[in-house]
Design an enzyme around this catalytic site. Structure first.
Site, PDB file in Angstrom:
ATOM      1  N   ASP A  68       0.949  -1.132  -0.022  1.00  0.00           N
ATOM      2  CA  ASP A  68       0.055  -0.058  -0.056  1.00  0.00           C
ATOM      3  C   ASP A  68       0.827   1.314   0.102  1.00  0.00           C
ATOM      4  OD1 ASP A  68      -2.268  -1.564   0.090  1.00  0.00           O
ATOM      5  OD2 ASP A  68      -2.663  -1.346   2.124  1.00  0.00           O
ATOM      6  N   ASP A 146      -3.833  10.477   4.049  1.00  0.00           N
ATOM      7  CA  ASP A 146      -3.800  11.430   5.225  1.00  0.00           C
ATOM      8  C   ASP A 146      -2.822  12.571   5.550  1.00  0.00           C
ATOM      9  OD1 ASP A 146      -1.810   9.736   6.720  1.00  0.00           O
ATOM     10  OD2 ASP A 146      -3.134   8.492   7.291  1.00  0.00           O
ATOM     11  N   TYR A 188      -4.349   4.881   9.318  1.00  0.00           N
ATOM     12  CA  TYR A 188      -3.766   5.502  10.708  1.00  0.00           C
ATOM     13  C   TYR A 188      -5.253   6.045  11.241  1.00  0.00           C
ATOM     14  CZ  TYR A 188      -0.837   7.618  14.124  1.00  0.00           C
ATOM     15  OH  TYR A 188      -0.235   8.130  15.173  1.00  0.00           O
TER      16      TYR A 188
END
Length: 294
Positions: A68, A146, A188
């Site tokens: 990823d 993020d 996260y």
């Protein structure tokens, strides 16, 4: 699809062994294929991993070999290229990867026949503004997953003020904050207690990391909103210190008074989908089941 580019995590594909096998196969099918090499200026974590200028704009698809993290890095490196990405899992979880190495040929055959769909994933744009030079942008960049503000230095909490459209939402005493896209909701954000969000839903999640409160919950806002994180001052005698991290890459150290302005980016990441596996199946098999078995 006729023109391919291969982006490889060479920690997972030593000496480009798998990459060269794929290249040879594609060329045997009269397809064009180029293996992107590591950028010569790749020194810091936020530098491009590959030389994006060497990747032709008319490339039909970038095959991303790794996990990823490699896919996310490729999305940032090619953010202005509008080239769809197809992940081939050489990692462990491989949540975003569409293909396992054992079934590559049937997938390629589907690509040759244009039997695929493309999902567009929203990205974030972040601008780091330093208090002492507030009129200048200290750093600006994109994130598919993020943007995180995280404490650094001594093991004590930081104070973060959160504004949405210039209105104060709350002041958090915490270890940090995660501002996430739906794509990043399973990263996260999830570990910090945030929700799993279907990738094609357009929203921005704001989730505190280890907040010093019993009633904290993730806040979800519209992608049209502007989010500002301001690093406060937990002790009058000393500045708070924090790291700013875009998609897992440290981009700046900040102190009390510094801000991060975050909004939806104009750019998107295009992900190629060739199977009928649903998002919910992936969540069940690779996150929920995996965590229960672990």
């Amino acid at each position: 699809m006729d023109k391919f580019c291969i982006i490889t995590n060479n920690d997972k594909d030593k000496d480009y062994k798998v990459s060269n096998q794929i290249k040879a196969y594609l060329e045997s099918q009269n397809k064009s294929c180029y293996i992107a090499k590591e950028a010569s200026n790749h020194v810091n974590e936020y530098d491009p991993y590959i030389d994006a200028d060497a990747v032709d704009d008319d490339t039909d698809v970038a095959l991303v070999l790794g996990g990823d993290g490699t896919i996310i890095q490729a999305a940032n490196d090619l953010v202005y290229k509008n080239i769809p990405l197809l992940g081939i899992n050489l990692g462990t979880l491989g949540f975003m990867a569409e293909v396992e190495t054992g079934n590559m040929v049937p997938v390629f055959e589907k690509l040759f026949k244009d039997e695929y769909t493309i999902n567009k994933r929203m990205m974030l744009r972040g601008d780091v503004l330093h208090y002492n030079t507030f009129s200048n942008t200290g750093y600006h960049g994109h994130a598919l997953n993020d943007i995180v503000i995280s404490k650094r230095g001594l093991c004590r909490i930081i104070t973060v003020k959160v504004y949405v459209n210039d209105r104060l939402v709350d002041t958090y005493l915490c270890d940090g904050l995660v501002v996430s896209t739906p794509t990043g909701s399973t990263g996260y954000n999830l570990s910090a207690g945030g929700p799993i969000v279907f990738p094609e839903i357009e929203a921005i999640m704001i989730t505190a990391i280890c907040p010093h409160t019993l009633n904290n919950r993730c806040i979800m806002v519209s992608p049209k909103d502007k989010v500002v994180l301001e690093l406060g001052k937990s002790k009058a005698s000393v500045d708070d210190e924090a790291n700013v991290i875009f998609d897992g890459r440290l981009v700046r150290n900040i102190n009390s008074g510094d801000c991060i302005e975050i909004c939806r980016a104009e750019e998107v990441t295009e992900i190629v989908k060739v199977t009928d596996t649903s998002f919910y199946e992936v969540v069940r098999e690779k996150i929920l089941k995996g965590r229960c078995e672990g």
